[in-house]
Design a protein around this motif. Structure first.
Motif, PDB file in Angstrom:
ATOM      1  N   LEU A 187     133.385 -66.218  65.112  1.00 49.12           N
ATOM      2  CA  LEU A 187     133.245 -66.065  63.480  1.00 49.12           C
ATOM      3  C   LEU A 187     132.466 -64.672  63.236  1.00 49.12           C
ATOM      4  N   VAL A 188     133.196 -63.801  62.639  1.00 51.09           N
ATOM      5  CA  VAL A 188     132.570 -62.243  62.178  1.00 51.09           C
ATOM      6  C   VAL A 188     132.142 -62.554  60.761  1.00 51.09           C
ATOM      7  N   ILE A 189     130.916 -62.411  60.560  1.00 51.51           N
ATOM      8  CA  ILE A 189     130.529 -62.590  59.074  1.00 51.51           C
ATOM      9  C   ILE A 189     130.084 -61.542  58.361  1.00 51.51           C
ATOM     10  N   ASP A 190     130.979 -61.110  57.404  1.00 51.43           N
ATOM     11  CA  ASP A 190     130.487 -60.162  56.277  1.00 51.43           C
ATOM     12  C   ASP A 190     130.271 -58.673  56.661  1.00 51.43           C
ATOM     13  N   ILE A 191     130.709 -58.330  57.564  1.00 50.32           N
ATOM     14  CA  ILE A 191     130.733 -56.954  58.243  1.00 50.32           C
ATOM     15  C   ILE A 191     131.760 -56.329  57.212  1.00 50.32           C
ATOM     16  N   GLN A 192     131.516 -55.859  55.944  1.00 47.69           N
ATOM     17  CA  GLN A 192     132.311 -55.218  55.088  1.00 47.69           C
ATOM     18  C   GLN A 192     131.988 -53.759  54.421  1.00 47.69           C
ATOM     19  N   ASN A 193     132.865 -53.179  54.103  1.00 46.75           N
ATOM     20  CA  ASN A 193     132.438 -51.754  53.617  1.00 46.75           C
ATOM     21  C   ASN A 193     131.364 -51.696  52.848  1.00 46.75           C
ATOM     22  N   THR A 194     131.308 -52.520  51.684  1.00 46.61           N
ATOM     23  CA  THR A 194     130.213 -52.413  50.774  1.00 46.61           C
ATOM     24  C   THR A 194     128.768 -52.188  51.476  1.00 46.61           C
ATOM     25  N   TYR A 195     128.453 -52.877  52.590  1.00 52.54           N
ATOM     26  CA  TYR A 195     127.321 -53.096  52.944  1.00 52.54           C
ATOM     27  C   TYR A 195     126.983 -51.523  53.748  1.00 52.54           C
ATOM     28  N   VAL A 250     125.719 -52.792  66.189  1.00 52.47           N
ATOM     29  CA  VAL A 250     126.319 -54.143  65.577  1.00 52.47           C
ATOM     30  C   VAL A 250     127.709 -53.975  65.743  1.00 52.47           C
ATOM     31  N   ILE A 251     128.336 -52.667  65.158  1.00 53.68           N
ATOM     32  CA  ILE A 251     129.830 -52.583  65.044  1.00 53.68           C
ATOM     33  C   ILE A 251     130.217 -52.291  66.370  1.00 53.68           C
ATOM     34  N   PRO A 252     130.037 -51.112  67.236  1.00 57.72           N
ATOM     35  CA  PRO A 252     130.526 -51.296  68.679  1.00 57.72           C
ATOM     36  C   PRO A 252     130.429 -52.302  69.389  1.00 57.72           C
ATOM     37  N   ASN A 253     129.307 -52.950  69.270  1.00 57.14           N
ATOM     38  CA  ASN A 253     129.210 -54.473  70.181  1.00 57.14           C
ATOM     39  C   ASN A 253     130.238 -55.553  69.730  1.00 57.14           C
ATOM     40  N   THR A 254     130.207 -55.653  68.395  1.00 52.93           N
ATOM     41  CA  THR A 254     131.034 -56.802  67.850  1.00 52.93           C
ATOM     42  C   THR A 254     132.496 -56.063  67.853  1.00 52.93           C
ATOM     43  N   GLU A 273     140.632 -57.851  46.214  1.00 56.74           N
ATOM     44  CA  GLU A 273     141.453 -56.691  46.484  1.00 56.74           C
ATOM     45  C   GLU A 273     140.650 -55.423  46.603  1.00 56.74           C
ATOM     46  N   LEU A 274     139.385 -55.437  46.197  1.00 57.24           N
ATOM     47  CA  LEU A 274     138.607 -54.117  46.161  1.00 57.24           C
ATOM     48  C   LEU A 274     138.580 -53.563  47.807  1.00 57.24           C
ATOM     49  N   PRO A 275     138.656 -52.322  47.850  1.00 60.68           N
ATOM     50  CA  PRO A 275     138.248 -51.623  49.114  1.00 60.68           C
ATOM     51  C   PRO A 275     136.918 -52.004  49.931  1.00 60.68           C
ATOM     52  N   VAL A 326     135.269 -53.739  57.701  1.00 54.10           N
ATOM     53  CA  VAL A 326     135.313 -52.445  58.009  1.00 54.10           C
ATOM     54  C   VAL A 326     136.248 -52.003  59.149  1.00 54.10           C
ATOM     55  N   ASP A 327     136.904 -50.776  59.071  1.00 53.70           N
ATOM     56  CA  ASP A 327     138.329 -50.648  59.866  1.00 53.70           C
ATOM     57  C   ASP A 327     138.002 -50.743  61.381  1.00 53.70           C
ATOM     58  N   GLU A 328     136.810 -50.640  62.057  1.00 56.75           N
ATOM     59  CA  GLU A 328     136.545 -50.573  63.351  1.00 56.75           C
ATOM     60  C   GLU A 328     136.712 -52.268  63.716  1.00 56.75           C
ATOM     61  N   LEU A 329     136.640 -52.991  62.774  1.00 59.03           N
ATOM     62  CA  LEU A 329     136.907 -54.584  63.356  1.00 59.03           C
ATOM     63  C   LEU A 329     138.016 -55.028  62.574  1.00 59.03           C
TER      64      LEU A 329
END
Length: 222
Positions: free
Chosen positions: A31-39, A63-67, A113-115, A120-123
């Motif tokens: 479960l990948v939680i809330d890794i979103q562009n806004t943050y 975090v992003i590379p490891n995830t 719908e907001l970008p 995030v694109d990497e995930l």
């Protein structure tokens, strides 16, 4: 350093070491939680952006590379990969829980719908992977995730994402209350500061979950 002895709180300082963890890919979900562009967006002022810079650095460098690696390893093992994201269903956000309506950092108005509300694109989720849209901190409360996990025969959930002391912790506690086995991957998660991250891991470790490292969790699959 070992997951069996690290992150011990006062309650578990002298507890016996837990048994080895064995994960069955067929009954395990990531479960990948809330890794979103806004943050990852910069703040309104240079001063506030600078205050958050250690968080941005941890996200980009760790975090992003490891995830991304964890997701790929789970896909290889046929582990179900599920994403949770904060997004409201109504444009004015009136369907949000109170925790997301209060003024301050937690206030979020993210129509689905907001970008900036997307993962995030990497995930990026694959077309056949489940994305849970939540208007609560816990990914279990107020969504059908509990039902989805039960329907798929899931017994253990590996959690990663942000923020460790908010949505990750809320989700972990909810999963534990529903008697799922829960792992939190330390180096695939972050809070606003390293201090908050580590403190929350201490609080939830051993009772609501086991805190592990990425390299450790990959050894648990049978």
């Amino acid at each position: 350093m070992s997951w069996k002895t690290d992150y011990r709180s006062f309650y578990y300082a002298n507890a016996e070491e837990p048994e080895d963890i064995v994960l069955n890919p067929e009954t395990t979900a990531l479960l990948v939680i809330d890794i979103q562009n806004t943050y990852l967006d910069r703040k309104d002022t240079p001063e506030e952006t600078a205050r958050w810079q250690p968080f941005y650095d941890r996200m980009r460098r760790t975090v992003i590379p490891n995830t991304a690696r964890l997701i790929e390893e789970c896909r290889k093992r046929k582990v179900e990969v599920i994403f949770a994201r904060i997004a409201c269903l109504k444009p004015d956000g009136r369907d949000r829980s109170l925790s997301q309506k209060k003024p301050g950092f937690n206030y979020l108005l993210l129509p689905k719908e907001l970008p900036e509300g997307q993962v995030v694109d990497e995930l990026a989720p694959r077309p056949d992977e489940i994305v849970i849209t939540k208007t609560t901190d816990s990914a279990l409360t107020g969504t059908n995730l509990r039902l989805v996990l039960h329907n798929m025969g899931i017994k253990d959930v590996i959690c990663c994402g942000i923020f460790t002391d908010q949505c990750v912790s809320s989700t972990v506690r909810s999963l534990a209350d529903e008697s799922f086995g829960v792992l939190v991957v330390d180096d695939c998660a972050a809070a606003a500061t390293e201090e908050l991250h580590k403190r929350e891991l201490e609080i939830i470790n051993m009772i609501y979950c086991h805190v592990v490292q990425l390299d450790e969790v990959l050894t648990f699959f049978k």
